[in-house]
Design a protein around this motif. Structure first.
Motif, PDB file in Angstrom:
ATOM      1  N   ASP A  35      21.549   7.658 -18.580  1.00 60.10           N
ATOM      2  CA  ASP A  35      22.885   7.810 -18.016  1.00 60.10           C
ATOM      3  C   ASP A  35      22.931   7.653 -16.507  1.00 60.10           C
ATOM      4  O   ASP A  35      23.957   7.881 -15.893  1.00 60.10           O
ATOM      5  CB  ASP A  35      23.477   9.166 -18.418  1.00 60.10           C
ATOM      6  N   ARG A  36      21.793   7.286 -15.913  1.00 63.56           N
ATOM      7  CA  ARG A  36      21.804   7.238 -14.451  1.00 63.56           C
ATOM      8  C   ARG A  36      22.257   5.915 -13.867  1.00 63.56           C
ATOM      9  O   ARG A  36      22.651   5.854 -12.732  1.00 63.56           O
ATOM     10  CB  ARG A  36      20.433   7.650 -13.905  1.00 63.56           C
ATOM     11  N   HIS A  37      22.162   4.863 -14.633  1.00 61.90           N
ATOM     12  CA  HIS A  37      22.627   3.553 -14.150  1.00 61.90           C
ATOM     13  C   HIS A  37      22.044   3.250 -12.784  1.00 61.90           C
ATOM     14  O   HIS A  37      22.717   3.352 -11.763  1.00 61.90           O
ATOM     15  CB  HIS A  37      24.155   3.501 -14.132  1.00 61.90           C
ATOM     16  N   MET A  38      20.802   2.895 -12.763  1.00 66.47           N
ATOM     17  CA  MET A  38      20.031   2.830 -11.530  1.00 66.47           C
ATOM     18  C   MET A  38      20.060   1.464 -10.852  1.00 66.47           C
ATOM     19  O   MET A  38      20.185   0.435 -11.503  1.00 66.47           O
ATOM     20  CB  MET A  38      18.594   3.212 -11.835  1.00 66.47           C
ATOM     21  N   THR A  39      19.895   1.506  -9.558  1.00 67.33           N
ATOM     22  CA  THR A  39      19.685   0.279  -8.793  1.00 67.33           C
ATOM     23  C   THR A  39      18.193  -0.046  -8.863  1.00 67.33           C
ATOM     24  O   THR A  39      17.395   0.783  -9.312  1.00 67.33           O
ATOM     25  CB  THR A  39      20.067   0.485  -7.315  1.00 67.33           C
ATOM     26  N   VAL A  40      17.825  -1.242  -8.419  1.00 65.14           N
ATOM     27  CA  VAL A  40      16.403  -1.611  -8.420  1.00 65.14           C
ATOM     28  C   VAL A  40      15.604  -0.600  -7.568  1.00 65.14           C
ATOM     29  O   VAL A  40      14.499  -0.212  -7.938  1.00 65.14           O
ATOM     30  CB  VAL A  40      16.205  -3.056  -7.909  1.00 65.14           C
ATOM     31  N   GLU A  41      16.188  -0.154  -6.469  1.00 59.52           N
ATOM     32  CA  GLU A  41      15.501   0.822  -5.601  1.00 59.52           C
ATOM     33  C   GLU A  41      15.271   2.151  -6.322  1.00 59.52           C
ATOM     34  O   GLU A  41      14.207   2.755  -6.166  1.00 59.52           O
ATOM     35  CB  GLU A  41      16.306   1.082  -4.313  1.00 59.52           C
ATOM     36  N   ASP A  42      16.249   2.579  -7.109  1.00 55.92           N
ATOM     37  CA  ASP A  42      16.085   3.826  -7.877  1.00 55.92           C
ATOM     38  C   ASP A  42      14.928   3.682  -8.866  1.00 55.92           C
ATOM     39  O   ASP A  42      14.117   4.601  -9.039  1.00 55.92           O
ATOM     40  CB  ASP A  42      17.348   4.143  -8.699  1.00 55.92           C
ATOM     41  N   ILE A  43      14.884   2.532  -9.534  1.00 60.25           N
ATOM     42  CA  ILE A  43      13.825   2.282 -10.515  1.00 60.25           C
ATOM     43  C   ILE A  43      12.466   2.280  -9.800  1.00 60.25           C
ATOM     44  O   ILE A  43      11.505   2.901 -10.260  1.00 60.25           O
ATOM     45  CB  ILE A  43      14.047   0.931 -11.239  1.00 60.25           C
ATOM     46  N   TYR A  44      12.448   1.611  -8.677  1.00 60.78           N
ATOM     47  CA  TYR A  44      11.222   1.534  -7.872  1.00 60.78           C
ATOM     48  C   TYR A  44      10.703   2.927  -7.515  1.00 60.78           C
ATOM     49  O   TYR A  44       9.518   3.225  -7.682  1.00 60.78           O
ATOM     50  CB  TYR A  44      11.525   0.719  -6.614  1.00 60.78           C
ATOM     51  N   LEU A  46      11.063   5.719  -9.004  1.00 62.71           N
ATOM     52  CA  LEU A  46      10.523   6.445 -10.152  1.00 62.71           C
ATOM     53  C   LEU A  46       9.224   5.820 -10.662  1.00 62.71           C
ATOM     54  O   LEU A  46       8.291   6.537 -11.022  1.00 62.71           O
ATOM     55  CB  LEU A  46      11.555   6.495 -11.276  1.00 62.71           C
ATOM     56  N   VAL A  47       9.164   4.498 -10.683  1.00 62.22           N
ATOM     57  CA  VAL A  47       7.942   3.835 -11.164  1.00 62.22           C
ATOM     58  C   VAL A  47       6.780   4.132 -10.213  1.00 62.22           C
ATOM     59  O   VAL A  47       5.649   4.357 -10.641  1.00 62.22           O
ATOM     60  CB  VAL A  47       8.156   2.310 -11.309  1.00 62.22           C
ATOM     61  N   LYS A  48       7.102   4.185  -8.926  1.00 65.19           N
ATOM     62  CA  LYS A  48       6.101   4.437  -7.896  1.00 65.19           C
ATOM     63  C   LYS A  48       5.331   5.741  -8.113  1.00 65.19           C
ATOM     64  O   LYS A  48       4.163   5.844  -7.776  1.00 65.19           O
ATOM     65  CB  LYS A  48       6.798   4.505  -6.527  1.00 65.19           C
ATOM     66  N   GLU A  49       6.010   6.716  -8.707  1.00 63.20           N
ATOM     67  CA  GLU A  49       5.366   8.008  -8.969  1.00 63.20           C
ATOM     68  C   GLU A  49       4.134   7.841  -9.864  1.00 63.20           C
ATOM     69  O   GLU A  49       3.136   8.528  -9.703  1.00 63.20           O
ATOM     70  CB  GLU A  49       6.355   8.967  -9.639  1.00 63.20           C
ATOM     71  N   ASP A  50       4.223   6.939 -10.839  1.00 64.97           N
ATOM     72  CA  ASP A  50       3.105   6.720 -11.759  1.00 64.97           C
ATOM     73  C   ASP A  50       2.212   5.572 -11.327  1.00 64.97           C
ATOM     74  O   ASP A  50       1.130   5.387 -11.862  1.00 64.97           O
ATOM     75  CB  ASP A  50       3.636   6.372 -13.161  1.00 64.97           C
ATOM     76  N   TYR A  51       2.727   4.774 -10.426  1.00 65.64           N
ATOM     77  CA  TYR A  51       2.098   3.494 -10.155  1.00 65.64           C
ATOM     78  C   TYR A  51       2.305   3.180  -8.673  1.00 65.64           C
ATOM     79  O   TYR A  51       3.052   2.261  -8.318  1.00 65.64           O
ATOM     80  CB  TYR A  51       2.794   2.463 -11.048  1.00 65.64           C
ATOM     81  N   PRO A  52       1.647   3.975  -7.812  1.00 68.25           N
ATOM     82  CA  PRO A  52       1.959   3.920  -6.370  1.00 68.25           C
ATOM     83  C   PRO A  52       1.695   2.569  -5.716  1.00 68.25           C
ATOM     84  O   PRO A  52       2.300   2.277  -4.683  1.00 68.25           O
ATOM     85  CB  PRO A  52       1.046   4.995  -5.760  1.00 68.25           C
ATOM     86  N   GLU A  53       0.837   1.767  -6.308  1.00 65.61           N
ATOM     87  CA  GLU A  53       0.501   0.498  -5.644  1.00 65.61           C
ATOM     88  C   GLU A  53       1.536  -0.598  -5.896  1.00 65.61           C
ATOM     89  O   GLU A  53       1.434  -1.693  -5.358  1.00 65.61           O
ATOM     90  CB  GLU A  53      -0.907   0.030  -6.050  1.00 65.61           C
ATOM     91  N   ILE A  54       2.525  -0.306  -6.706  1.00 61.29           N
ATOM     92  CA  ILE A  54       3.500  -1.342  -7.053  1.00 61.29           C
ATOM     93  C   ILE A  54       4.471  -1.608  -5.898  1.00 61.29           C
ATOM     94  O   ILE A  54       4.767  -0.712  -5.110  1.00 61.29           O
ATOM     95  CB  ILE A  54       4.257  -0.961  -8.352  1.00 61.29           C
ATOM     96  N   GLY A  55       4.943  -2.847  -5.793  1.00 63.21           N
ATOM     97  CA  GLY A  55       5.874  -3.201  -4.726  1.00 63.21           C
ATOM     98  C   GLY A  55       7.291  -3.375  -5.242  1.00 63.21           C
ATOM     99  O   GLY A  55       7.501  -3.623  -6.428  1.00 63.21           O
ATOM    100  N   LEU A  56       8.242  -3.247  -4.335  1.00 62.62           N
ATOM    101  CA  LEU A  56       9.648  -3.401  -4.707  1.00 62.62           C
ATOM    102  C   LEU A  56       9.934  -4.795  -5.275  1.00 62.62           C
ATOM    103  O   LEU A  56      10.690  -4.953  -6.233  1.00 62.62           O
ATOM    104  CB  LEU A  56      10.537  -3.121  -3.485  1.00 62.62           C
ATOM    105  N   ALA A  57       9.306  -5.816  -4.698  1.00 62.81           N
ATOM    106  CA  ALA A  57       9.535  -7.189  -5.161  1.00 62.81           C
ATOM    107  C   ALA A  57       9.098  -7.361  -6.613  1.00 62.81           C
ATOM    108  O   ALA A  57       9.748  -8.058  -7.397  1.00 62.81           O
ATOM    109  CB  ALA A  57       8.794  -8.180  -4.269  1.00 62.81           C
ATOM    110  N   THR A  58       8.001  -6.698  -6.982  1.00 63.90           N
ATOM    111  CA  THR A  58       7.514  -6.761  -8.363  1.00 63.90           C
ATOM    112  C   THR A  58       8.514  -6.116  -9.311  1.00 63.90           C
ATOM    113  O   THR A  58       8.814  -6.637 -10.385  1.00 63.90           O
ATOM    114  CB  THR A  58       6.156  -6.033  -8.488  1.00 63.90           C
ATOM    115  N   ILE A  59       9.030  -4.955  -8.898  1.00 64.56           N
ATOM    116  CA  ILE A  59      10.028  -4.278  -9.719  1.00 64.56           C
ATOM    117  C   ILE A  59      11.250  -5.174  -9.876  1.00 64.56           C
ATOM    118  O   ILE A  59      11.789  -5.334 -10.965  1.00 64.56           O
ATOM    119  CB  ILE A  59      10.461  -2.933  -9.069  1.00 64.56           C
ATOM    120  N   TYR A  60      11.649  -5.785  -8.782  1.00 71.14           N
ATOM    121  CA  TYR A  60      12.813  -6.658  -8.820  1.00 71.14           C
ATOM    122  C   TYR A  60      12.604  -7.794  -9.828  1.00 71.14           C
ATOM    123  O   TYR A  60      13.446  -8.047 -10.682  1.00 71.14           O
ATOM    124  CB  TYR A  60      13.091  -7.212  -7.418  1.00 71.14           C
ATOM    125  N   ARG A  61      11.438  -8.450  -9.745  1.00 67.96           N
ATOM    126  CA  ARG A  61      11.146  -9.554 -10.666  1.00 67.96           C
ATOM    127  C   ARG A  61      11.066  -9.075 -12.115  1.00 67.96           C
ATOM    128  O   ARG A  61      11.534  -9.743 -13.021  1.00 67.96           O
ATOM    129  CB  ARG A  61       9.824 -10.220 -10.285  1.00 67.96           C
TER     130      ARG A  61
END
Ligand SMILES: [Zn+2]
Ligand SMILES: [Zn+2]
Ligand SMILES: [Zn+2]
Length: 152
Positions: A35-44, A46-61
């Protein structure tokens, strides 16, 4: 690892996609925050918490790819902002689902589940001879919290 991860693995495979951690994590984050309807930054964030090495561009793609594969849905807001949610087809509630209530003050997107449009769809079919397969509905206004603030 959760039960849904198994399901996501299977869905990626069905779409002919390689199962990667970032794809699984993006799907899981969206499924857990339906129900949160997230932006790419919001997703980033949260994913970063489990996967700190990930980049915003990767999430975007990743999000774009999942969108193309219809595993993720997009909501375009009229201020040009784009938000994402888990695809209709793979959410546990099945097909149609909910409508969107969009706060013009804080930009929050809420879900609203009641659907009274079946009757209207039938009416359209009868009057216009148009077979309705789906609809999309957005309500613009002020959310409860913003309303309380302005009342004070
Ligand atoms: Zn608001
Ligand atoms: Zn939604
Ligand atoms: Zn509806």
């Amino acid at each position: 690892m959760s039960i849904s991860q198994e399901k996501f693995r299977q869905m990626l495979k069905e779409k002919g996609l390689k199962v990667t951690n970032q794809r699984l994590l993006v799907l899981e984050v969206l499924a857990c925050h339906k129900d949160r309807h997230m932006t790419v930054e919001d997703i980033y964030d949260l994913v970063k918490e489990d996967y700190p090495e990930i980049g915003l561009a990767t999430i975007y793609r990743t999000v774009q790819l999942l969108l193309e594969m219809q595993l993720v849905d997009r909501i375009n807001l009229d201020n040009g902002c784009v938000r994402y949610e888990i695809g209709e087809g793979i959410s546990t509630e099945g097909k149609h689902h909910h409508h969107h209530l969009i706060c013009r003050t804080c930009g929050k997107v809420q879900s609203f589940k009641d659907d009274w449009l079946d009757e209207l769809e039938r009416h359209i079919e009868k009057e216009a001879g148009f077979h309705v397969m789906d609809h999309e509905l957005k309500f613009y206004g002020q959310c409860e919290e913003c309303l309380k603030k302005t009342e004070k």
